[in-house]
Design a protein around this motif. Structure first.
Motif, PDB file in Angstrom:
ATOM      1  N   ALA A 319       0.817  -1.223   0.000  1.00 51.12           N
ATOM      2  CA  ALA A 319       0.000   0.000   0.000  1.00 51.12           C
ATOM      3  C   ALA A 319       0.850   1.273   0.000  1.00 51.12           C
ATOM      4  O   ALA A 319       0.582   2.192  -0.783  1.00 51.12           O
ATOM      5  CB  ALA A 319      -0.971  -0.026   1.176  1.00 51.12           C
ATOM      6  N   PRO A 320       1.905   1.368   0.850  1.00 48.34           N
ATOM      7  CA  PRO A 320       2.719   2.590   0.802  1.00 48.34           C
ATOM      8  C   PRO A 320       3.403   2.778  -0.554  1.00 48.34           C
ATOM      9  O   PRO A 320       3.484   3.901  -1.057  1.00 48.34           O
ATOM     10  CB  PRO A 320       3.773   2.363   1.891  1.00 48.34           C
ATOM     11  N   ALA A 321       3.842   1.658  -1.140  1.00 49.46           N
ATOM     12  CA  ALA A 321       4.485   1.757  -2.452  1.00 49.46           C
ATOM     13  C   ALA A 321       3.496   2.281  -3.484  1.00 49.46           C
ATOM     14  O   ALA A 321       3.814   3.170  -4.280  1.00 49.46           O
ATOM     15  CB  ALA A 321       5.018   0.394  -2.875  1.00 49.46           C
ATOM     16  N   ASN A 324       2.830   5.973  -2.963  1.00 48.09           N
ATOM     17  CA  ASN A 324       3.906   6.877  -3.388  1.00 48.09           C
ATOM     18  C   ASN A 324       4.061   6.961  -4.897  1.00 48.09           C
ATOM     19  O   ASN A 324       4.722   7.854  -5.387  1.00 48.09           O
ATOM     20  CB  ASN A 324       5.241   6.406  -2.805  1.00 48.09           C
ATOM     21  N   THR A 325       3.513   5.994  -5.608  1.00 45.26           N
ATOM     22  CA  THR A 325       3.738   5.982  -7.053  1.00 45.26           C
ATOM     23  C   THR A 325       2.445   6.243  -7.827  1.00 45.26           C
ATOM     24  O   THR A 325       2.121   7.394  -8.123  1.00 45.26           O
ATOM     25  CB  THR A 325       4.338   4.639  -7.489  1.00 45.26           C
ATOM     26  N   ILE A 326       1.716   5.177  -8.089  1.00 45.12           N
ATOM     27  CA  ILE A 326       0.537   5.299  -8.940  1.00 45.12           C
ATOM     28  C   ILE A 326      -0.489   6.249  -8.348  1.00 45.12           C
ATOM     29  O   ILE A 326      -1.026   7.129  -9.019  1.00 45.12           O
ATOM     30  CB  ILE A 326      -0.097   3.915  -9.147  1.00 45.12           C
ATOM     31  N   ALA A 327      -0.755   6.072  -7.039  1.00 47.08           N
ATOM     32  CA  ALA A 327      -1.790   6.885  -6.419  1.00 47.08           C
ATOM     33  C   ALA A 327      -1.424   8.362  -6.497  1.00 47.08           C
ATOM     34  O   ALA A 327      -2.250   9.213  -6.810  1.00 47.08           O
ATOM     35  CB  ALA A 327      -1.993   6.445  -4.972  1.00 47.08           C
ATOM     36  N   GLY A 331      -3.356  11.412  -8.408  1.00 43.55           N
ATOM     37  CA  GLY A 331      -3.998  12.368  -7.521  1.00 43.55           C
ATOM     38  C   GLY A 331      -4.806  11.774  -6.389  1.00 43.55           C
ATOM     39  O   GLY A 331      -5.729  12.401  -5.885  1.00 43.55           O
ATOM     40  N   ALA A 332      -4.476  10.550  -5.982  1.00 38.27           N
ATOM     41  CA  ALA A 332      -5.180   9.975  -4.837  1.00 38.27           C
ATOM     42  C   ALA A 332      -4.257  10.007  -3.637  1.00 38.27           C
ATOM     43  O   ALA A 332      -3.036  10.067  -3.774  1.00 38.27           O
ATOM     44  CB  ALA A 332      -5.605   8.552  -5.142  1.00 38.27           C
ATOM     45  N   LEU A 436      -8.517   3.188 -10.734  1.00 37.42           N
ATOM     46  CA  LEU A 436      -7.564   2.231 -10.174  1.00 37.42           C
ATOM     47  C   LEU A 436      -7.174   2.595  -8.745  1.00 37.42           C
ATOM     48  O   LEU A 436      -6.915   1.723  -7.932  1.00 37.42           O
ATOM     49  CB  LEU A 436      -6.295   2.180 -11.040  1.00 37.42           C
ATOM     50  N   VAL A 437      -7.094   3.888  -8.468  1.00 42.36           N
ATOM     51  CA  VAL A 437      -6.626   4.291  -7.140  1.00 42.36           C
ATOM     52  C   VAL A 437      -7.774   4.725  -6.230  1.00 42.36           C
ATOM     53  O   VAL A 437      -7.541   5.229  -5.147  1.00 42.36           O
ATOM     54  CB  VAL A 437      -5.573   5.414  -7.245  1.00 42.36           C
TER      55      VAL A 437
END
Lengths: 493, 303, 258
Positions: A319-321, A324-327, A331-332, A436-437
């Motif tokens: 979840a943290p990864a 930090n990236t996709i989300a 903008g999530a 997705l996020v």
């Protein structure tokens, strides 16, 4: 000897009873899940309209509190415990205490003579929860001004309550002037609230008059007449797109939950399938039997890690990864979202799927491999154009079974999906990606989480059982279909 | 027509062979890649959990009660609860599951009705655990008025593991050589006696494997316990009396799911430690069962 | 009988060929030369090495763990086991039919087409022509011309075996290996396959493993008798069955009467 025969008979009976029990369990699950779903049909529907008499001049205020001394008094809505409590703390108004314009409402069909309605009495009675059943229900709004109001006209204003979705109510709603006070000339009117959920109408001011047995004022009528049967309405509610069982307006739309569960399963299987297929083919067709002896148990080992542990693995490390990236890119804020749950679900599916696919590949008779070899086909060609097509129905069956597993998986989704029901949006590419996020909530986790906070045998409880029944039927259909496919692929040679 | 092939043979046969060899290598490379990903995942996930969690495991962690709102101390009551749930489930599912398996293997035969039973079995095996949880809630907790209790948990988990126990029992019995059964019948034993005295002892290890495997899996499954038996933590001592059966029981999966969900409060070391204990419990059971199965498979191959 | 190929022009020649499954020696120094455009039968009791010998010729034993080979083997002049030998090429030259018909689970057309499609990249009408010709050669065309899109598995056992032969022929191999091709078939299907074998030698070199001595006598020009991994006797069939040199051969071939 006789004794032995009795023992045998008892034995046979026990064996048969245990065999029959299997069907019994399926029937019992169906019976009880369907049975408890009946509580969903105790659902009462909201009307959710606010009506008010207010000064003719000045702006209409949309947001008006429930203070009875204010110029706007909201029409009751049924079934709300919160409002009941609030009512007890509010002082009941008397005619003398009212300044300006007041209106009063009632939520039940009035009995007795309309003319003799006591506004005070009306008020006191009618903040109670109402059961809105299948019959037409009339709400009377009784309105007048107090002597302090000096303008020649006043206004009747109506507005849909916030959070109330008029499209989803099973009622046709109309607002009508039923009776004007004696000596007041006013045009009769009737409004369809569905097409005109917000509006305002000017009428001559009428100052309240009471005498011994009669109160004078306007009587407006809000009619809620069922558009569909109650059963249809409850099912229609389930088919709607919002799940808010604890909000001011309870809404039990399954759609966001179903879409989340199906979406997660689809995402996970798309992610897992190529890897699992490759691994299964590798183990079955390319590795030595020695390697296979090790690989199969290792894969089964991953398949048996408790899903709650996989969930925490995802929560602490994945979840943290993601966050930090996709989300971040989309903008999530949180890493607890559709994609995180989907990834860990795929991790769960890979071993499950690999094991099932490998079984069906191993079922393909050796003679077909020999035939391919003898034709001078390379190993890859044998696998690709003979073995995999020969195991096709078994492979599809394996995927169907894996989808069933993903659909029923509770803990991974509970821990990782963010737990907020939401509908996907596909307005443009960016929004589609943002799905997705988004945090989502699926069917099984909703049942598991919310069952802890419901009144047993209440409406919410009933809906959770309906969700369970849905899950049971879906996985049953999928597993039977998968079983049929996999049996078809069994080579009888 | 042979000329067609002769022509094809002359024209670029070797180039095509080389091209085929290349694309085959690519394909096999992809397969190997997929396998590598899978095994990295397995080793990575199980390894990470072990590396993160093992340092927190010590005797105190395993034997102490939780303290200071689960932020310190051990997790003994939850371990105890999970073991209690597992062994009780085993006791409940054993007779029904084994008899059901015997029915499927020896008495059922082939008919439309038996087809229905098989379909039921297949559906039950794929039914999500949360559905069993709902069923347990409606029937054991509410209708039978057992309340949220150890008893209700046993019954629910027993139902959850029933289909797998039946299926594994059936295949263990089918693996017993027909000659042994015929030998028994030839001795003048009745069918029931043959099964009890000859078939069951020979299938026992397979049956036991199935039961241990499925109850182990059941003990790691949170949703059924959530709705029927769980409280998410306990600091109490176990009372050895009948009342215990009517009381809810703390257990590892629910403890993890509910107790630790609020991020940041519970130290990560405790979370990882609990993960390792739960995973260890289930995996050790599985590993044992897998090894037993592999050995019996090897033995049956030899004979 | 002896027209066409001169006797020296051997298609297959083996010298001191030894084969092992792990520690077990399955072929103990076999030497023989097989002439082109003939049918050669391999006979002998079970486990005598005749199938192993056959499978050495197109390297079908490669899949078996622990298998290795020693000695000298030439197929049309080349050593199939040489380092860097091309398996695809070898199997294009040496086709094989198995004991149990093993059509692929695809249509009849696809079964025959898959070989030429992969090997020669044939498409469209060329491919159709090759498939038709192969099916005609395998004496199956008349029976399946209208059902080419049906599954190969829908055919009868004998038809399936002829489909497998057609599948092999479509690749245009020189040498055809048949491992007990009739043992799973009924007498009528067997007769058809036997006719086919005799017809095929016009263009191909055939090696047929069989348990059926009468069949060997009926169809083959040459016969090789294997026993305990050794090639006991090899010669013209009429001579081997009529007046065998070795007493083991005598015992075995006369066993058909006892």
């Amino acid at each position: 000897m006789r004794h032995l025969r009795l023992g045998d008979r008892l034995w046979t009976a026990a064996v048969y009873v245990s065999g029959m029990l299997i069907i019994g369990v399926v029937l019992a699950i169906f019976y009880y899940l369907a049975g408890e779903s009946r509580f969903a049909f105790d659902r009462k529907f909201d009307v959710g309209f606010r009506l008010a008499l207010q000064p003719a001049k000045g702006e209409y205020e949309a947001d008006v509190s429930l203070d009875p001394n204010a110029t706007l008094v909201t029409l009751n809505r049924e079934g709300s415990e919160g409002l009941d409590e609030k009512e007890e703390t509010l002082p009941l108004p008397t005619l003398e205490s009212l300044v300006g314009i007041a209106s009063f409402a009632t939520g039940s069909p009035l009995t007795g003579e309309l003319d003799k309605v006591d506004p005070e009495q009306l008020y006191r009675d009618d903040w109670r929860p109402k059961k809105m059943g299948s019959e037409e229900t009339r709400f009377l709004v009784y309105g007048f001004a107090t002597p302090e109001y000096k303008e020649p006209t006043m206004a009747l204003a109506w507005d849909k309550d916030q959070g109330f979705v008029i499209e989803e109510t099973p009622y046709a709603l109309t607002l009508e002037l039923l009776r004007a006070p004696e000596g007041v000339e006013v045009k009769p009117f009737k409004v369809d609230l569905k097409t005109q959920p917000k509006g305002r109408l000017e009428i001559p001011t009428f100052i309240a008059r009471t005498d011994a047995d009669r109160t004078q004022g306007y009587v407006f009528e809000l009619v809620a007449s069922p558009r569909s049967s109650h059963v249809q309405a409850v099912i229609g509610g389930m088919a709607s797109s919002s799940w808010e069982p604890t909000g001011a307006y309870q809404r039990y739309g399954f759609l966001p939950l179903i879409l989340a569960t199906v979406g997660l399963a689809t995402f996970a299987i798309l992610l897992a399938a190529p890897i699992a297929l490759g691994t299964a083919v590798y183990i079955s067709e390319m590795s030595s039997s020695r390697f296979r002896e090790w690989a199969k148990p290792l894969i089964e080992l991953l398949a048996s890690v408790p899903t709650v542990v996989l969930g925490f693995f995802g929560l602490i490390l994945v979840a943290p990864a993601v966050s930090n990236t996709i989300a971040k890119a989309l903008g999530a804020e949180s890493g607890r979202s559709f994609i995180t749950a989907g990834i860990i679900l795929a991790v769960l599916l890979i071993p499950v799927l690999t094991s099932l696919i490998e079984d069906s590949l191993r079922n393909v008779p050796q003679s077909l491999r020999d035939g391919g070899d003898a034709l001078g086909m390379s190993k890859a060609e044998v696998v690709r154009s003979i073995i995999v097509p020969a195991a096709k129905s078994g492979i599809i069956g394996a995927h169907v079974l894996a989808i069933a597993r993903a659909i029923g998986e509770t803990m991974i989704v509970w821990i990782l999906s963010g737990g907020t029901p939401s509908m996907p949006s596909f307005l443009n590419v960016r929004e589609a990606l943002a799905n997705l996020v988004k945090p989502v909530k699926g069917i099984p986790d909703t049942v598991a989480i919310e069952m802890g906070n419901v009144d047993f045998e209440g409406v919410h409880y009933g809906h959770l059982f309906t969700l369970g029944l849905l899950l049971f039927l879906i996985t049953m259909a999928l597993s039977l279909y998968a079983n049929q496919l996999m049996r078809r692929s069994t080579w009888r040679r | 027509m042979a000329t067609v092939i002769d022509k094809a043979k002359r024209e670029g046969l070797e180039a095509r062979d080389a091209q085929r060899a290349r694309s085959s290598r690519r394909y096999l490379g992809l397969l190997t890649g997929a396998a590598v990903v899978t095994f990295l995942l397995i080793v990575g996930i199980i390894g990470t959990i072990l590396i993160k969690g093992l340092p927190s495991i010590n005797w105190a962690f395993l034997s102490d009660l939780p303290r200071e709102g689960m932020t310190a101390g051990g997790i003994w009551p939850m371990i105890r609860g999970s073991l209690l749930l597992m062994f009780g489930t085993m006791l409940v599912v054993l007779p029904v599951g084994v008899l059901g398996g015997i029915y499927m293997a020896e008495y059922a035969g082939e008919s439309r009705f038996v087809g229905l039973i098989r379909s039921s079995l297949v559906s039950l095996a794929a039914t999500p655990s949360i559905v069993y949880g709902l069923f347990g809630l409606a029937v054991f907790v509410l209708a039978w008025k057992l309340g949220t209790s150890l008893m209700a948990g046993w019954l629910t988990l027993a139902l959850f593991s029933l289909p797998v126990v039946i299926i594994t029992t059936e295949s263990a019995i089918r693996a017993v050589p027909e000659s042994l059964v015929e030998g028994g019948l030839a001795l003048g034993l009745s069918k029931g006696q043959t099964i009890r005295k000859i078939v069951l002892p020979n299938a026992a290890s397979g049956i036991a494997t199935g039961i241990v495997l499925s109850t182990g899996r059941a003990a790691g499954e949170a949703p059924p316990i959530l709705l029927t038996a769980g409280i998410y933590y306990s600091t109490g001592q176990l009372e050895m009396n009948l009342e215990t059966l009517r009381k809810p029981v703390a257990n590892l999966p629910y403890h993890l799911a509910e107790g630790y969900r609020q991020g940041g409060v519970i130290p990560e070391s405790i979370i990882w430690g609990t993960c390792v204990v739960l995973m260890g419990l289930v995996l050790l059971i599985n590993l044992g069962a897998i090894l037993v199965r592999a050995r019996s498979r090897a033995r049956s191959l030899q004979s | 009988m002896n027209n066409g190929t001169p006797l020296e022009d051997y298609v297959i020649s083996a010298r001191n060929l030894r084969a092992f499954y792990g520690n077990q020696e399955a072929l103990k120094g076999v030497g023989c030369q097989v002439a082109g455009r003939r049918v050669t039968s391999l006979i002998g009791p079970s486990g005598c090495g005749k199938s192993t010998f056959l499978r050495c010729l197109n390297r079908m034993n490669d899949r078996i763990p622990g298998f290795r080979i020693d000695g000298d083997l030439r197929i049309m002049g080349a050593d199939p086991y040489a380092k860097g030998a091309d398996l695809m090429k070898l199997r294009r030259q040496v086709g094989m039919v198995f004991q149990k018909p093993n059509p692929f689970p695809m249509t009849i057309f696809e079964n025959v087409a898959i070989g030429p499609k992969l090997h020669y990249g044939l498409k469209g009408s060329e491919l159709e022509g090759v498939v038709e010709e192969a099916l005609k050669e395998a004496a199956l065309w008349g029976e399946v011309r209208d059902v080419l899109t049906k599954s190969g598995l829908s055919l009868s056992g004998g038809q399936q075996q002829r489909l497998c032969i057609a599948r092999m022929l479509a690749v245009r191999p020189e040498v055809l290996l048949m491992d007990e091709p009739c043992s799973a078939l009924d007498p009528i299907s067997t007769a058809k396959i036997e006719e086919l074998i005799v017809a095929l030698k016009e263009r191909h070199t055939l090696l047929v493993v069989t348990h059926n001595l009468q069949q060997a006598e009926r169809i083959s020009d040459y016969t090789a008798f294997f026993m305990f991994g050794e090639l006991v006797e090899y010669g013209q069939s009429t001579q081997l069955f009529g007046s065998p040199v070795k007493s083991e051969t005598q015992d075995y071939v006369s066993g058909r009467f006892g």
